[in-house]
Design a protein around this motif. Structure first.
Motif, short mmCIF file in Angstrom:
data_model
loop_
_atom_site.label_atom_id
_atom_site.label_comp_id
_atom_site.label_asym_id
_atom_site.label_seq_id
_atom_site.Cartn_x
_atom_site.Cartn_y
_atom_site.Cartn_z
N THR A 8 5.94 -2.17 6.51
CA THR A 8 4.77 -2.66 5.77
C THR A 8 4.26 -1.58 4.83
OG1 THR A 8 3.42 -2.09 7.71
CG2 THR A 8 4.00 -4.41 7.42
N GLY A 9 3.77 -2.02 3.64
CA GLY A 9 3.21 -1.10 2.66
C GLY A 9 1.75 -1.42 2.43
N GLN A 10 0.96 -0.39 2.11
CA GLN A 10 -0.50 -0.55 2.10
C GLN A 10 -1.01 -1.40 0.94
OE1 GLN A 10 -2.80 2.90 3.09
NE2 GLN A 10 -4.61 2.19 2.00
N GLN A 11 -0.65 -1.05 -0.30
CA GLN A 11 -1.17 -1.80 -1.45
C GLN A 11 -0.26 -1.62 -2.64
OE1 GLN A 11 -1.53 1.04 -2.66
NE2 GLN A 11 -2.94 2.23 -1.43
N ASN A 12 -0.78 -1.97 -3.84
CA ASN A 12 0.05 -2.03 -5.03
C ASN A 12 0.61 -0.69 -5.48
OD1 ASN A 12 -2.97 -2.13 -5.54
ND2 ASN A 12 -2.31 -1.40 -7.55
N LEU A 71 4.30 -6.01 1.75
CA LEU A 71 3.35 -5.01 1.31
C LEU A 71 2.12 -5.64 0.69
CD1 LEU A 71 4.31 -3.30 -2.02
CD2 LEU A 71 5.85 -4.96 -1.02
N CYS A 72 1.05 -4.84 0.72
CA CYS A 72 -0.23 -5.21 0.14
C CYS A 72 -0.70 -6.56 0.72
CB CYS A 72 -0.12 -5.23 -1.38
SG CYS A 72 -1.71 -5.27 -2.25
N HIS A 73 -1.13 -7.50 -0.12
CA HIS A 73 -1.57 -8.79 0.40
C HIS A 73 -0.41 -9.68 0.84
CE1 HIS A 73 -5.47 -7.88 -1.78
NE2 HIS A 73 -5.88 -8.20 -0.57
N GLY A 74 0.83 -9.26 0.56
CA GLY A 74 1.97 -9.96 1.12
C GLY A 74 2.02 -9.84 2.64
N VAL A 75 1.34 -8.80 3.17
CA VAL A 75 1.24 -8.62 4.62
C VAL A 75 0.46 -9.76 5.26
CG1 VAL A 75 0.43 -7.03 6.43
CG2 VAL A 75 1.49 -6.13 4.37
N ALA A 76 -0.22 -10.56 4.44
CA ALA A 76 -0.95 -11.73 4.96
C ALA A 76 -0.07 -12.63 5.80
CB ALA A 76 -1.54 -12.53 3.79
N THR A 110 2.87 -1.44 14.87
CA THR A 110 2.11 -0.57 13.98
C THR A 110 2.40 -0.99 12.55
OG1 THR A 110 2.13 1.29 15.52
CG2 THR A 110 1.79 1.81 13.19
N VAL A 111 1.34 -1.33 11.84
CA VAL A 111 1.48 -1.88 10.49
C VAL A 111 0.40 -1.33 9.57
CG1 VAL A 111 2.52 -4.04 11.32
CG2 VAL A 111 0.03 -3.90 11.02
N THR A 112 0.60 -1.57 8.28
CA THR A 112 -0.44 -1.32 7.30
C THR A 112 -0.52 -2.51 6.37
OG1 THR A 112 -1.35 0.33 5.77
CG2 THR A 112 1.03 -0.11 5.62
N GLY A 113 -1.38 -2.45 5.40
CA GLY A 113 -1.56 -3.53 4.44
C GLY A 113 -2.83 -3.23 3.64
N ILE A 121 -2.91 0.82 10.61
CA ILE A 121 -3.24 2.16 10.12
C ILE A 121 -3.22 2.14 8.59
CG2 ILE A 121 -2.36 3.31 12.17
CD1 ILE A 121 0.17 3.99 10.63
N GLN A 122 -3.91 3.10 7.98
CA GLN A 122 -3.92 3.19 6.51
C GLN A 122 -4.19 4.63 6.11
OE1 GLN A 122 -6.99 3.72 4.79
NE2 GLN A 122 -8.50 3.27 6.38
N ALA A 123 -3.84 4.95 4.86
CA ALA A 123 -3.89 6.34 4.41
C ALA A 123 -5.09 6.66 3.55
CB ALA A 123 -2.61 6.67 3.63
N GLY A 124 -5.99 5.68 3.35
CA GLY A 124 -7.15 5.91 2.51
C GLY A 124 -7.05 5.14 1.21
N LEU A 125 -8.13 5.16 0.47
CA LEU A 125 -8.28 4.35 -0.72
C LEU A 125 -7.19 4.63 -1.76
CD1 LEU A 125 -10.23 2.28 -2.10
CD2 LEU A 125 -11.41 4.26 -3.09
N TRP A 126 -6.40 3.60 -2.07
CA TRP A 126 -5.39 3.61 -3.13
C TRP A 126 -4.32 4.67 -2.95
CZ3 TRP A 126 -6.31 -0.95 -4.27
CH2 TRP A 126 -7.57 -1.43 -4.64
#
Length: 256
Positions: free
Chosen positions: A236-240, A151-156, A174-177, A219-224
């Motif tokens: 995969t998870g988008q962010q913190n 997740l987040c920058h771990g998706v690096a 299909t992923v996010t990050g 894909i992503q769900a929008g800011l934060w």
């Protein structure tokens, strides 16, 4: 080291999860110390242990790990002051000790675990290109049909992890990050602090751009927004703010 849940209601063999957090590093763009993000460890840890899972914490190189300052609820900035889960983790000696001397990922016996979860923070963006043991172990989980999550920058790590046939793991998935819209927000913040010249970037590269270039459906769900996605046994998870949602998908994938 793992902490067992004495309140587990089932005597059946518990699920076992390996959580990987980044070792400390230094940003090549700002010169600031960087590390893992507390909530991306603590929120999944809480969700898993509440289910009676056994959790062990590792880092790519082993040894003492440090959270990014802004992720620490005690930081004077107050950025994460409302993160009571992380505050509880940090304030519990047996849990805080898990980051003081984390075993290296090369010590992970994949047959011993049901899933791997790679947390983010700023450090992965500067270090995971060369974290070859982490690439190998993550791919071992994936190719064994076990849950492989980041997740987040771990998706690096997905920008570098290759399957045993040489193909990039992320190709066609299909992923996010951490999304470009969030990188833009972070860049604006450091520009406002005069910490970087306007037009430069906090991160040396961007996950969304890189994974799209590797053939992923990003894909992503929008800011934060809390968001995670599952594609087979890859999660995969988008962010913190997505630690709990990422953990929920892992739990669902493992059958609860």
């Amino acid at each position: 080291m793992s902490i067992k849940n004495p309140n587990r209601v089932s005597d059946a063999k518990p699920r076992r999860i390996a959580i990987v957090i980044a070792n400390p590093g230094v940003s090549t763009t700002t010169g600031w110390p960087v590390g893992f993000w507390w909530s991306e460890l603590t929120h999944p840890y809480f969700a898993f242990t509440e289910r009676g899972y056994e959790v062990e914490v590792f880092s790519p190189e082993g040894g003492r790990c440090e959270g990014d300052a802004l992720s620490d609820p005690r930081d004077p900035s107050g950025y994460s002051a409302s993160d009571l889960v992380s505050m509880g983790f940090i304030s519990t000696p047996a849990l805080a000790a898990l980051v003081e001397d984390a075993p290296a990922v090369e010590a992970i016996d994949v047959s011993h675990f049901d899933a791997i979860v790679v947390a983010g923070g700023q450090a992965p963006m500067f270090a995971y290109e060369h974290a070859e043991h982490l690439h190998r172990v993550f791919v071992e989980f994936y190719e064994a049909g076990k849950v492989a999550a980041c997740l987040c920058h771990g998706v690096a790590l997905l920008n570098f992890a290759r399957l045993s046939n040489g193909e990039l793991l992320v190709k066609g998935k299909t992923v996010t990050g951490f999304a470009n819209v969030e990188e833009d927000f972070a860049d604006d913040a450091v520009w406002a602090m005069n910490a970087l010249p306007r037009g430069s970037h906090l991160m040396p590269w961007r996950i969304e751009d890189a994974l799209k270039a590797q053939g992923a459906n990003f894909i992503q769900a929008g800011l934060w927004k809390s968001f995670a996605v599952r594609d087979g046994n890859l999660i995969t998870g988008q962010q913190n703010f997505s630690g709990a949602e990422t953990a929920r998908l892992v739990i669902d994938a493992l059958g609860g």
